[in-house]
Design a protein around this motif. Structure first.
Motif, PDB file in Angstrom:
ATOM      1  N   GLY A   8      23.877  45.112  89.900  1.00 42.12           N
ATOM      2  CA  GLY A   8      24.357  44.075  88.932  1.00 42.12           C
ATOM      3  C   GLY A   8      24.645  44.578  87.346  1.00 42.12           C
ATOM      4  O   GLY A   8      25.501  43.933  86.860  1.00 42.12           O
ATOM      5  N   TYR A   9      23.894  45.586  87.051  1.00 44.93           N
ATOM      6  CA  TYR A   9      23.933  45.646  85.502  1.00 44.93           C
ATOM      7  C   TYR A   9      25.184  46.327  85.101  1.00 44.93           C
ATOM      8  O   TYR A   9      25.975  45.949  84.187  1.00 44.93           O
ATOM      9  CB  TYR A   9      22.790  46.729  85.077  1.00 44.93           C
ATOM     10  N   GLU A  10      25.650  47.239  85.951  1.00 47.25           N
ATOM     11  CA  GLU A  10      27.052  47.964  85.483  1.00 47.25           C
ATOM     12  C   GLU A  10      28.206  46.891  85.571  1.00 47.25           C
ATOM     13  O   GLU A  10      29.024  46.914  84.738  1.00 47.25           O
ATOM     14  CB  GLU A  10      27.111  49.144  86.261  1.00 47.25           C
ATOM     15  N   ILE A  50       8.877  40.272  83.042  1.00 45.90           N
ATOM     16  CA  ILE A  50      10.069  40.566  81.880  1.00 45.90           C
ATOM     17  C   ILE A  50      10.900  41.265  82.970  1.00 45.90           C
ATOM     18  O   ILE A  50      12.170  41.221  82.970  1.00 45.90           O
ATOM     19  CB  ILE A  50       9.921  41.348  80.818  1.00 45.90           C
ATOM     20  N   VAL A  51      10.601  42.403  83.708  1.00 41.55           N
ATOM     21  CA  VAL A  51      11.534  43.503  84.179  1.00 41.55           C
ATOM     22  C   VAL A  51      11.783  42.999  85.527  1.00 41.55           C
ATOM     23  O   VAL A  51      12.839  42.787  86.317  1.00 41.55           O
ATOM     24  CB  VAL A  51      10.654  44.737  84.451  1.00 41.55           C
ATOM     25  N   HIS A  52      10.869  41.989  86.020  1.00 47.56           N
ATOM     26  CA  HIS A  52      11.413  41.123  87.346  1.00 47.56           C
ATOM     27  C   HIS A  52      12.598  40.212  87.096  1.00 47.56           C
ATOM     28  O   HIS A  52      13.679  40.169  87.749  1.00 47.56           O
ATOM     29  CB  HIS A  52      10.152  40.246  87.746  1.00 47.56           C
ATOM     30  N   ASP A  53      12.496  39.616  85.751  1.00 39.86           N
ATOM     31  CA  ASP A  53      13.793  38.647  85.704  1.00 39.86           C
ATOM     32  C   ASP A  53      15.032  39.572  85.332  1.00 39.86           C
ATOM     33  O   ASP A  53      16.150  39.257  85.749  1.00 39.86           O
ATOM     34  CB  ASP A  53      13.425  38.113  84.302  1.00 39.86           C
ATOM     35  N   ALA A  54      14.712  40.853  84.794  1.00 43.16           N
ATOM     36  CA  ALA A  54      15.984  41.465  84.531  1.00 43.16           C
ATOM     37  C   ALA A  54      16.501  42.198  85.807  1.00 43.16           C
ATOM     38  O   ALA A  54      17.823  42.421  85.688  1.00 43.16           O
ATOM     39  CB  ALA A  54      15.663  42.816  83.641  1.00 43.16           C
ATOM     40  N   PHE A  55      15.914  42.226  86.881  1.00 41.21           N
ATOM     41  CA  PHE A  55      16.564  42.578  88.210  1.00 41.21           C
ATOM     42  C   PHE A  55      17.678  41.769  88.703  1.00 41.21           C
ATOM     43  O   PHE A  55      18.597  42.536  89.332  1.00 41.21           O
ATOM     44  CB  PHE A  55      15.159  42.786  89.268  1.00 41.21           C
ATOM     45  N   GLY A  79      22.035  40.249  85.994  1.00 40.69           N
ATOM     46  CA  GLY A  79      23.385  40.214  86.013  1.00 40.69           C
ATOM     47  C   GLY A  79      24.310  39.610  87.225  1.00 40.69           C
ATOM     48  O   GLY A  79      25.265  39.627  87.020  1.00 40.69           O
ATOM     49  N   ILE A  80      23.481  38.828  88.092  1.00 41.52           N
ATOM     50  CA  ILE A  80      24.081  38.197  89.079  1.00 41.52           C
ATOM     51  C   ILE A  80      24.085  36.548  89.023  1.00 41.52           C
ATOM     52  O   ILE A  80      24.442  35.972  90.038  1.00 41.52           O
ATOM     53  CB  ILE A  80      23.677  38.852  90.449  1.00 41.52           C
ATOM     54  N   ARG A  81      23.146  36.193  87.918  1.00 44.39           N
ATOM     55  CA  ARG A  81      22.993  34.821  87.966  1.00 44.39           C
ATOM     56  C   ARG A  81      24.191  34.031  87.656  1.00 44.39           C
ATOM     57  O   ARG A  81      25.155  34.242  87.206  1.00 44.39           O
ATOM     58  CB  ARG A  81      22.286  34.491  86.543  1.00 44.39           C
ATOM     59  N   GLY A  82      24.122  33.027  88.615  1.00 44.63           N
ATOM     60  CA  GLY A  82      25.407  32.069  88.748  1.00 44.63           C
ATOM     61  C   GLY A  82      26.542  32.462  89.905  1.00 44.63           C
ATOM     62  O   GLY A  82      27.470  31.766  90.184  1.00 44.63           O
ATOM     63  N   ILE A  83      26.403  33.504  90.345  1.00 45.50           N
ATOM     64  CA  ILE A  83      27.043  34.246  91.330  1.00 45.50           C
ATOM     65  C   ILE A  83      26.176  33.799  92.611  1.00 45.50           C
ATOM     66  O   ILE A  83      25.492  34.669  93.079  1.00 45.50           O
ATOM     67  CB  ILE A  83      27.386  35.526  91.227  1.00 45.50           C
ATOM     68  N   LEU A 125      25.728  36.396  95.451  1.00 42.02           N
ATOM     69  CA  LEU A 125      24.849  37.524  95.377  1.00 42.02           C
ATOM     70  C   LEU A 125      23.410  37.162  94.797  1.00 42.02           C
ATOM     71  O   LEU A 125      22.407  38.023  95.201  1.00 42.02           O
ATOM     72  CB  LEU A 125      25.260  38.033  93.858  1.00 42.02           C
ATOM     73  N   GLU A 126      23.263  35.753  94.370  1.00 42.66           N
ATOM     74  CA  GLU A 126      22.017  35.291  94.271  1.00 42.66           C
ATOM     75  C   GLU A 126      21.203  35.272  95.629  1.00 42.66           C
ATOM     76  O   GLU A 126      19.983  35.487  95.968  1.00 42.66           O
ATOM     77  CB  GLU A 126      21.878  33.907  93.821  1.00 42.66           C
ATOM     78  N   GLN A 127      22.152  34.845  96.891  1.00 43.89           N
ATOM     79  CA  GLN A 127      21.623  34.558  97.958  1.00 43.89           C
ATOM     80  C   GLN A 127      21.072  36.205  98.646  1.00 43.89           C
ATOM     81  O   GLN A 127      19.934  36.319  99.230  1.00 43.89           O
ATOM     82  CB  GLN A 127      22.705  34.226  99.056  1.00 43.89           C
ATOM     83  N   ILE A 128      22.000  37.034  98.411  1.00 41.97           N
ATOM     84  CA  ILE A 128      21.546  38.494  98.715  1.00 41.97           C
ATOM     85  C   ILE A 128      20.354  38.991  98.131  1.00 41.97           C
ATOM     86  O   ILE A 128      19.594  39.578  98.699  1.00 41.97           O
ATOM     87  CB  ILE A 128      22.767  39.352  98.483  1.00 41.97           C
ATOM     88  N   TYR A 129      20.315  38.757  96.703  1.00 44.17           N
ATOM     89  CA  TYR A 129      19.058  39.308  96.201  1.00 44.17           C
ATOM     90  C   TYR A 129      17.695  38.481  96.618  1.00 44.17           C
ATOM     91  O   TYR A 129      16.675  39.113  96.451  1.00 44.17           O
ATOM     92  CB  TYR A 129      19.082  38.860  94.465  1.00 44.17           C
ATOM     93  N   SER A 130      17.945  37.218  96.943  1.00 41.83           N
ATOM     94  CA  SER A 130      16.628  36.576  97.220  1.00 41.83           C
ATOM     95  C   SER A 130      16.109  37.260  98.907  1.00 41.83           C
ATOM     96  O   SER A 130      14.771  36.869  98.861  1.00 41.83           O
ATOM     97  CB  SER A 130      17.160  35.143  97.778  1.00 41.83           C
ATOM     98  N   HIS A 131      16.893  38.049  99.420  1.00 43.98           N
ATOM     99  CA  HIS A 131      16.199  38.410 100.507  1.00 43.98           C
ATOM    100  C   HIS A 131      15.277  39.706 100.001  1.00 43.98           C
ATOM    101  O   HIS A 131      14.200  39.930 100.633  1.00 43.98           O
ATOM    102  CB  HIS A 131      17.061  39.145 101.490  1.00 43.98           C
ATOM    103  N   GLY A 132      15.608  40.374  99.236  1.00 45.93           N
ATOM    104  CA  GLY A 132      14.868  41.262  98.722  1.00 45.93           C
ATOM    105  C   GLY A 132      13.607  40.752  98.005  1.00 45.93           C
ATOM    106  O   GLY A 132      12.440  41.153  98.098  1.00 45.93           O
TER     107      GLY A 132
END
Length: 293
Positions: free
Chosen positions: A225-227, A161-166, A169-173, A176-183
């Motif tokens: 991405g949250y803010e 649940i918290v993993h998905d929340a991470f 806020g950037i889904r569909g962008i 940003l999805e590419q950037i997050y995938s590295h982490g």
């Protein structure tokens, strides 16, 4: 270039709710270089100074840079080292002379950089034999406390649940999805692309933190991405009355949704968030690369 983590509010949440880096991380990364103090460390994307605190004791001089004045203010306020200087700067233009730096560190920020330009700058400023140290973490493992039923299953679901929340806020962008995938992938691609010799990586588990659901909510709100997501939603609802807008934003606030889902999953819907306790475990990964002599 994306510029997150720069507002005052997210800086404060980052300080309060993000994990500190374990000292053994620095010792492991510097294991071949700790016979004597090294001269000069450059920390890039220093944020509030969390990583500087574990590396500074091994160096005679530390310069830490970040583009955000809010982050730098936080870093200066908590600084306990006379030999550490915090100043504004960016990864693609490092404020150092050629062949002058013993080590460059980057904590949980490299995936945001213009990496080809940063690698060129690292090659320029590192001394022969100098090292680049990059490290990060992803979402925590959440283990509920005082549950007598299937802890393993509750841990798996709650952590997801918290993993998905991470990254909510950037889904569909796509950028940003590419950037997050590295982490999320523990910098596997980044490890391959770093143009330095003798590359190695380590996995390091931190000690666990005792959290409540209030801490989980704060952690989600500290994610970059949250803010931006909440501000965009507020803008979309600008034609509503203040009361209607606030009510709608409360419904859309996915930090609240995470708390509610965890309460449902763990069977504690009637409990106060502050009374729902868990162990939060963060796993860190470290990459070290050396410049040729």
């Amino acid at each position: 270039m994306f510029r997150y983590y720069e507002s005052k509010s997210i800086t404060e949440k980052y300080r309060k709710y993000r994990p500190s880096y374990p000292p053994e991380l620095a010792k492991k990364a510097l294991r071949n270089f700790t016979e004597k103090k090294l001269e000069f460390l450059l920390d890039v994307g220093c944020g509030g100074g969390q990583a500087v605190n574990i590396f500074a004791p091994f160096f005679n001089k530390v310069v830490a840079i970040d583009p955000s004045e809010n982050q730098l203010k936080e870093a200066r306020n908590q600084n306990k080292f006379a030999h550490v200087e915090y100043k504004q700067g960016v990864a693609k233009n490092l404020p150092c002379e050629d062949d002058s730096v013993d080590a460059v560190t980057v904590a949980s920020a490299l995936h945001w950089f213009d990496r080809p330009k940063f690698y060129q700058e690292v090659e320029r400023v590192l001394k022969p034999g100098g090292i680049l140290i990059v490290f990060s973490y992803w979402s925590p493992k959440l283990i509920p406390i005082c549950k007598n039923d299937d802890i393993e299953n509750l841990t798996r679901i709650g952590s997801q649940i918290v993993h998905d929340a991470f990254s909510f806020g950037i889904r569909g962008i796509s950028a940003l999805e590419q950037i997050y995938s590295h982490g999320e992938n523990k910098y596997k691609q980044i490890f391959s692309e770093i143009p330095l010799i003798k590359k190695r990586r380590y996995d390091i588990a931190s000690k666990s933190h005792t959290w409540s659901l209030d801490d989980v909510k704060g952690f989600v709100q500290s994610i970059d991405g949250y803010e931006t997501y909440m501000k965009n939603k507020a803008s979309e609802l600008s034609r509503l009355s203040e009361e209607e807008r606030d009510a709608k934003l409360s419904e859309l606030d996915y930090s609240e949704q995470v708390v509610h889902r965890l309460k449902e999953t763990w069977g504690c819907v009637e409990m106060k968030s502050s009374d729902v306790k868990m162990k939060a475990i963060f796993n860190f990964f470290v990459i070290v690369g050396e410049k040729s002599e």
